[in-house]
Design an enzyme around this catalytic site. Sequence first.
Site, PDB file in Angstrom:
ATOM      1  N   ARG A   1       0.826  -1.209   0.000  1.00  0.00           N
ATOM      2  CA  ARG A   1       0.000   0.000   0.000  1.00  0.00           C
ATOM      3  C   ARG A   1       0.861   1.260   0.000  1.00  0.00           C
ATOM      4  NH1 ARG A   1      -2.697  -4.107   1.910  1.00  0.00           N
ATOM      5  NH2 ARG A   1      -4.979  -4.188   1.924  1.00  0.00           N
TER       6      ARG A   1
ATOM      7  N   SER B   1     -11.337  -8.587   0.031  1.00  0.00           N
ATOM      8  CA  SER B   1     -11.404  -7.187   0.438  1.00  0.00           C
ATOM      9  C   SER B   1     -10.467  -6.319  -0.397  1.00  0.00           C
ATOM     10  CB  SER B   1     -11.035  -7.048   1.916  1.00  0.00           C
ATOM     11  OG  SER B   1      -9.660  -7.334   2.128  1.00  0.00           O
ATOM     12  N   GLN B   2      -9.529  -6.949  -1.100  1.00  0.00           N
ATOM     13  CA  GLN B   2      -8.604  -6.181  -1.934  1.00  0.00           C
ATOM     14  C   GLN B   2      -9.328  -5.431  -3.044  1.00  0.00           C
ATOM     15  OE1 GLN B   2      -5.609  -8.980  -3.222  1.00  0.00           O
ATOM     16  NE2 GLN B   2      -4.444  -8.799  -1.330  1.00  0.00           N
TER      17      GLN B   2
ATOM     18  N   SER C   1     -11.758 -10.092   5.734  1.00  0.00           N
ATOM     19  CA  SER C   1     -10.501  -9.342   5.923  1.00  0.00           C
ATOM     20  C   SER C   1     -10.705  -7.845   6.093  1.00  0.00           C
ATOM     21  CB  SER C   1      -9.548  -9.616   4.745  1.00  0.00           C
ATOM     22  OG  SER C   1      -9.306 -10.993   4.594  1.00  0.00           O
TER      23      SER C   1
ATOM     24  N   GLU D   1      -5.865 -15.152   6.488  1.00  0.00           N
ATOM     25  CA  GLU D   1      -4.495 -15.530   6.148  1.00  0.00           C
ATOM     26  C   GLU D   1      -3.811 -16.312   7.276  1.00  0.00           C
ATOM     27  OE1 GLU D   1      -2.072 -11.443   7.009  1.00  0.00           O
ATOM     28  OE2 GLU D   1      -3.841 -11.343   5.726  1.00  0.00           O
TER      29      GLU D   1
ATOM     30  N   ARG E   1      -6.920 -23.091  -0.218  1.00  0.00           N
ATOM     31  CA  ARG E   1      -6.234 -23.408   1.030  1.00  0.00           C
ATOM     32  C   ARG E   1      -7.002 -24.416   1.884  1.00  0.00           C
ATOM     33  NH1 ARG E   1      -3.767 -17.398   2.579  1.00  0.00           N
ATOM     34  NH2 ARG E   1      -1.820 -17.677   1.413  1.00  0.00           N
TER      35      ARG E   1
ATOM     36  N   LYS F   1       7.907 -15.512  -1.321  1.00  0.00           N
ATOM     37  CA  LYS F   1       6.828 -14.620  -1.733  1.00  0.00           C
ATOM     38  C   LYS F   1       6.661 -13.472  -0.745  1.00  0.00           C
ATOM     39  CE  LYS F   1       1.968 -14.979  -3.168  1.00  0.00           C
ATOM     40  NZ  LYS F   1       1.419 -13.781  -2.559  1.00  0.00           N
TER      41      LYS F   1
END
Length: 426
Positions: free
Chosen positions: A29, A167-168, A195, A314, A345, A411
Amino acid sequence: MSPVWTTPHRATPVDAVVALPGSKSLTARALVLAALADGPSRLVRPLRARDTDLMAAGLRALGTAVDEDGDDWVVIPGALRGPAEVDAGLAGTVLRFLPPVAALADGPVRFDGDPRSYERPLNGVVDALRVLGARIDDDGRGALPLTVHGGGALDGGRVEIDASSSSQFVSALLLSGPRFNQGVEVRHVGATLPSMPHIRMTVDMLRAVGAQVDTPESGGEPNVWRVTPGALLGRDLTIEPDLSNAQPFLAAALVTGGTVVIPDWPARTTQPGDRLREIFTEMGGSCELTQYGLRFTGSGAIHGIDVDLGEVGELTPGIAAVAALADSPSTLRGVAHLRLHETDRLAALTKEINELGGDVTETADGLHIRPRPLHGGVFHTYEDHRMATAGAILGLAVEGVRIENVATTAKTLPDFPELWTGMLGA
């Protein structure tokens, strides 16, 4: 075939200080806001990992200077331009945060990424940008690869989106919103919104660089965020340590009945990883937040938990690993959206823990975990960094756990194997 890493087994309590690199979410961000600011910014102790390096490279391709100065990044905004190519890798932040920036560029910007990135939903951002005035070619997929035909500006205005899968989608529009001609009003119309701490993080960071943001928490309508058009300030920002990446190390204290200290743990933060203090305490540990950082100690016993992880999805892989070693069953709820992350996941955790002798079943929105004696075997990662660290947690208590492609941790957490063995004194 990827190399297999035999995880260290530990029968005695750990006692270690683990200094973590910066937060991926904060770094991503901060890079976007610095690129859209009206002057230079300095990011102090940013995360240098694959996801954030891809973000920096994408911004460079669009005309922003991102220069190294020791461990810091100095970001100097430039005229956003195309033609350009952006490699999103498997980074949700890159593939969702940069298309709105590209819509402000002068020229076409093509986005591509790893094969798995084609399966990660992007329709919330693509459809919204079209409503706000952008032209995007994606052959109707709502996913990568795609081309954003930047026109040098974007009208902006009101838009409805369904951010149930990420939520991104909301954060992506808010971050660039101050640069849209009319700003942006984002109205979430989906059934759920996972999130939420990450949206609060986005809002806090926007306000810190001068943006005016109205939110449900500040008296606005539920599920509506408004960003007023205006200039963003260049500034210096010190990046907090990544609290979600603290999870495997805190879990090591819980699993071994030892103590781990994480320096510089903030007293107040929007990072969802801060919930680990509460969750792991309920599972059998205790913690103390000092001026130096967080001191977490395991009791030697691990208890099952019934917990809604909708705001902190996460953390699910690491909690599932600890739960598989507990003395009672666990239910992890509110994380149906994890089926759309780096891998599915929920399916991956079920398969991999069960292949080590576990008893995990998928539910509609999570996992039910009944502890069983586990045995060694190969733990597959599916190119998912949090699967790899979950396998390492299991390996502390179970001899012979071998992780396929532990390098995927780069990552977000460079040098994880070295940090892990260093914590163990190996």
